[in-house]
Structures are given as C-alpha cells and as structure tokens.
Design a protein around this motif. Sequence first.
Motif, short mmCIF file in Angstrom:
data_model
loop_
_atom_site.label_atom_id
_atom_site.label_comp_id
_atom_site.label_asym_id
_atom_site.label_seq_id
_atom_site.Cartn_x
_atom_site.Cartn_y
_atom_site.Cartn_z
N GLU A 119 5.57 4.61 -6.65
CA GLU A 119 6.55 4.42 -7.72
C GLU A 119 5.92 3.65 -8.87
OE1 GLU A 119 10.45 3.70 -5.99
OE2 GLU A 119 10.82 2.36 -7.70
N VAL A 151 2.95 3.75 -9.93
CA VAL A 151 2.10 4.60 -10.78
C VAL A 151 2.86 5.86 -11.22
CG1 VAL A 151 -0.05 3.77 -9.75
CG2 VAL A 151 1.03 5.81 -8.82
N ASP A 152 4.17 5.83 -11.01
CA ASP A 152 5.04 6.89 -11.52
C ASP A 152 4.75 8.25 -10.87
OD1 ASP A 152 7.15 7.66 -13.03
OD2 ASP A 152 6.05 7.88 -14.91
N LEU A 153 4.51 8.24 -9.58
CA LEU A 153 4.20 9.51 -8.90
C LEU A 153 5.16 9.79 -7.74
CD1 LEU A 153 0.30 9.61 -8.72
CD2 LEU A 153 1.79 11.03 -10.12
N SER A 154 6.30 9.13 -7.73
CA SER A 154 7.25 9.34 -6.63
C SER A 154 7.64 10.81 -6.50
CB SER A 154 8.50 8.51 -6.84
OG SER A 154 8.18 7.17 -6.78
N ASP A 155 7.76 11.47 -7.63
CA ASP A 155 8.26 12.86 -7.60
C ASP A 155 7.27 13.84 -6.99
OD1 ASP A 155 10.49 11.93 -8.76
OD2 ASP A 155 9.99 12.60 -10.81
N ARG A 173 -4.31 8.45 -10.55
CA ARG A 173 -3.18 7.53 -10.34
C ARG A 173 -2.92 7.32 -8.86
NH1 ARG A 173 0.46 10.53 -14.48
NH2 ARG A 173 2.25 9.67 -13.42
N ARG A 212 -1.42 6.05 -20.50
CA ARG A 212 -0.59 5.76 -19.33
C ARG A 212 -1.36 4.86 -18.35
NH1 ARG A 212 2.93 4.09 -16.97
NH2 ARG A 212 3.88 4.86 -15.10
N GLU A 245 -1.54 1.29 -19.47
CA GLU A 245 -0.29 0.56 -19.18
C GLU A 245 -0.30 0.08 -17.72
OE1 GLU A 245 2.59 3.27 -22.09
OE2 GLU A 245 2.87 3.30 -19.92
N LEU A 246 -0.73 0.98 -16.84
CA LEU A 246 -0.73 0.64 -15.41
C LEU A 246 -1.71 -0.49 -15.11
CD1 LEU A 246 -0.71 4.26 -13.92
CD2 LEU A 246 1.17 2.62 -13.92
#
Lengths: 286, 282
Positions: free
Chosen positions: A123, A125-129, A145, A175, A178-179
């Motif tokens: 989550e 690293v915005d990869l939950s999906d 990521r 991106r 930011e991480l």
Amino acid sequence: MTVTVSATGLTLRYGGTRALDDVSLTLGTGVTGLLGPNGAGKTTLLRVLATAVPADRGSFTVLGHDPGSAAGRQELRRRLGYLPQNPGFHPDFSAFEFVDYVAILKEMTDRGARHREVRRVLEAVDLSDVRGRRMKRLSGGMRQRVALAAALVGDPGFLVLDEPTVGLDPEQRVRFRELIAQAGEGRTVLLSTHQTEDVAMLCQRVVVLAGGRVRFEGTPAELTARAAGRVWSSAERDPGARAGWRTGTGMFRNVGDPPEGADLLEPTLEDGYLLTLGDGEREAVA
Amino acid sequence: MTWHVAEEDLCAYARGDLAPPLLWSADTHLTACAECRARLAGVSDPVAVTDGWERLDAELDAPRRGLCEGLLVRCGVTDHSARLLAATPVLRRSWLLAVTFVLAMTVLMVRVADSPGLFLALAPLLPLAGVAVSYGPVLDPTYEMAVVAPMHGFRLLMLRTCAVLGAGLVLNGLATLALPGYGLRALAWLLPALALTATGLALTPRLGPVLAPALVGVAWTTLLLIAQATTEGTPAPFTAPGQLGAAVVAAAAGWLLVRLRDRFDTTPAHAPFTGFTHGSAV
C-alpha cells in the motif's frame, strides 16, 4: 546530525583494481545521495554497507551494530532494507508472494502478521491493486516499486537503494522520488544515483565517490557552492573550461575557471559535482 | 445458519488462543453470521475484535498457494518454509522434466547395453548439479536480497539442499526401480551422490558456487575413468570398499560444511565465478 552509520577506512580490491580505497563517511537520519561516475565504486560501497560483501580492510557500524561479528551482522541485517541495482525476481511469484518471500527471509514467520506487513508496504508504494499480478507481467516501474516495498518490510532503520530510478520514465521517477522522500522520514536512507536532480530534490546530504575514494561529503548546498563564480555563459565553447555544453538557448554553459569579465551564471548541483571530479572522471559522466 | 461457533471457541477466538483449523472455520463463519459477531463483541474487548478482523482480512487477502507450495504444506512443511522452498530455482518444472528425461534415456541405454555403469556414473552427478544451481548468485535471481537478510544463509542453503536432494533422490530411486535385474548394485549411486553433493557444498565458500561443483564433477568422472581402465568388472567406487570410502567422504564433507556454515553468510568478494564480475560490481 546524529550519526547512524559510520565507516572508517573501507578498502576492497577486485583483482588489481581498488574498488574502494580508504573510504570513510558518516550518515545521519534522512536521505543521503551517493553520486559518482560509472566505476566509481558506488555499488561496491553499498554492497559492503549492506553486508553483501566484506571489505578487505576498514570497519563500519550501522545503528550501533558492528558487522565484524556474526551477532552484530545479524542485528544490522534486522535493521536493513536493501534494494540492489538489479533486483532479481522469481517470475512466477505474484507481487504479494515476492514481498512475502522477502518478509520470510526477514524472519517474519507468523503468517497473519507477515501478511499484514506485506499489505502495508504494498500500500505504501501504491501497488495494492496489482498485488496478485505475476512479477513477469508487471512493468519495469512497478517491479522497482515492488522491490522498494520488499526493502521496506519490517520498517528498517537503514535503507540502501542502489540506483532505484534507472530505467524509469519521468512520471515514474517523480513517483519514486515521493516514495523515497517518505521513506527518509525517521530513518537513514543511502541512495546511489547518477542523477544530480535526484540528489537536489531529495537529499539532505550528498557524498561524491570517484575512483573508489570520497571526493566530497556535505550538503547539496555546499556542493553547489563549490561552483559559485565558476560557471559562465559564452557564445562558443570556452577552450579553457573544464566542461562545457550548448544549452537550449543556443549559448554554451562552461564550468571551470572563468576568464575575466565572463558572464557568470547561477551554479547548480551538477556544476559543483562536475568540478569535484577529475578530468577522466568527468568524461565518464559525459 | 445451521450452526454457530461454540461459546468456548468464541472465548478462545476473542483471546486470540483459537488454533487452526478451528480458527479458520471461525473466521469464515464470522464473516457470514451477524449473530456470532454480536456474541463475539459481548465476550471480547474492542482491540481484540479489531485484531481479529485484521487477521481475517489478511487471511482472505492471501494469494492461493502454487502447486509445489501447496503440496509441501500438505506434507506438513510450515507455510514460510514452503514459500522459501517454492523459490528454489531447481524445483522448477523445467529442471525436473530435464532430469526425468536424462534418467529415462540412461535407463534405456542401460537396458540396451545390459550394464548399469552409465546409470551409476550419472546418477550421483544429478543431485550435485541440482544443489549447485539452487543456491548462489548465478541462478538464484534473489540471491543478493537473500544474502543480506537476517535469516542465516546456511539455513536457507540446507532447506534448499534437502528439497533438491529429496526430489533428486526420488527420481534416481524411480530410475533404479526400472532396473530390477541388477538388484542392490543398482543402488550403488546413493552414497557417491551424497559424497559428491556434500563435497561440492563444502568447497563452495572457498571456490564459489560454480567452480566447486564443477571440479567435484570432473574429479568424479576422472575417478570413474581411471577405475574403468585399471580394474576388470565392477569399477572400484561401486564395490563394498568404494561405497565405504564414499560414506567416509560424505561424513567428512558434512562435518566440514557445518564448520564452515558462517561462510555462507556473505558473498565471497574474491571467490572465482561468484557471478559478480568486477565490472558489474562497481
């Protein structure tokens, strides 16, 4: 600065070449950029600090732990997150399974707690999906990521990132920045990069490595200040300049010792970096 | 709902003491049964309930295990060990198929030639090669991450070695069953297989994960050629004294391996053929 990582006299030879030559440095909380041309020894230094390879000489501590002993090395590794230059993947693992695998290597054996941690870092690293998607079906940026997520498992106090933005398109790079900036809050991050803009935008401190030796250690502002009064504009490339290139305006930007009456420009971090390197090393950057 | 979670189990669930498989059953039931959820709220504090839901959420989110991993878990291997084993490069289907094919062809040739020599010579090399390619920077894509992880490198090596040896010995054993005419003589590969594998591993910290097994393989082949040329009948390694020698070598190499276990904790910077060339390292 509270020192979290301290290295003294690190030396490592490969064959006849000194990959690291008496490297001493200190790091504190926040993001430190490690700049240097190809072959400077950046990856070797990161691999030594990550305990992947032992140095021939010298010593270092990370968060008070000395990897010289097996127990110290173990404690250091419990506090380490490492993203290698070319992170390998088991192609048939999904993103979730891969991060889960790394979590197991980090001694997380309780299934429930481990899975919660895997979900947390994915989550972050915005990869939950895409957690169920096979690694071989993810884009290069997504794989990077996932590798960062794997490095973040267990909330390590020392994060070592080896050129994480290489091969990423500009949007992905932003991106990623930011991480990394988020990751640098409250922990020590050592980021190896070729990109001076990464350092300018992310790092509180910068170390320049060339020929296996530390050439500069300080803040990005201090590195930039090295070029104050040593960058000038001219219609043609100044033969006396150490480096020079035509810019988008059609004028040349020269770096070195300016002639009298030169049209001086505001220096950048890149100018300071170029002036820190020797002649052969600048060519390696170019 | 035709059933509800027993009061005793519900209390254990609230305390976090309920063990699988009752735990899984209660987890699944609670997602669908409002009555049991209400009873649970009555017997537990809010923090424990939240933890329980998080655990359930994580469990439902977990991906399905692959074939190999699922099989290992069914055989009693812990789930984390199963995942580590599933990442063993050599356990991949392509490797197992290749070994099966080689063994099938060898058995066929043995039957045609009416001599088990080729099978006995080849069978010990397969586990050696399998173990060699299951660990190390050359073929394990995640080696660099594994070597800096707090899990001891030797433990990972032993886990994978056991898995590869297990799979390899089963395949060799099946091939042996296809040669019933040679009796126990067809099993004479077993001790040399253990000796070669243990020796290859024991030399790895010094010579690297490619050179060590390669040298051991060459030494084995040379030994067989010399034995073939100098003795009539059964080559020495497959006689009783030869088997005893193999057992001694296996035990000595195993002892050395345990003594050198800490050497598997880092990548030897100067070992040849470790997969990290000078250029890529810097």
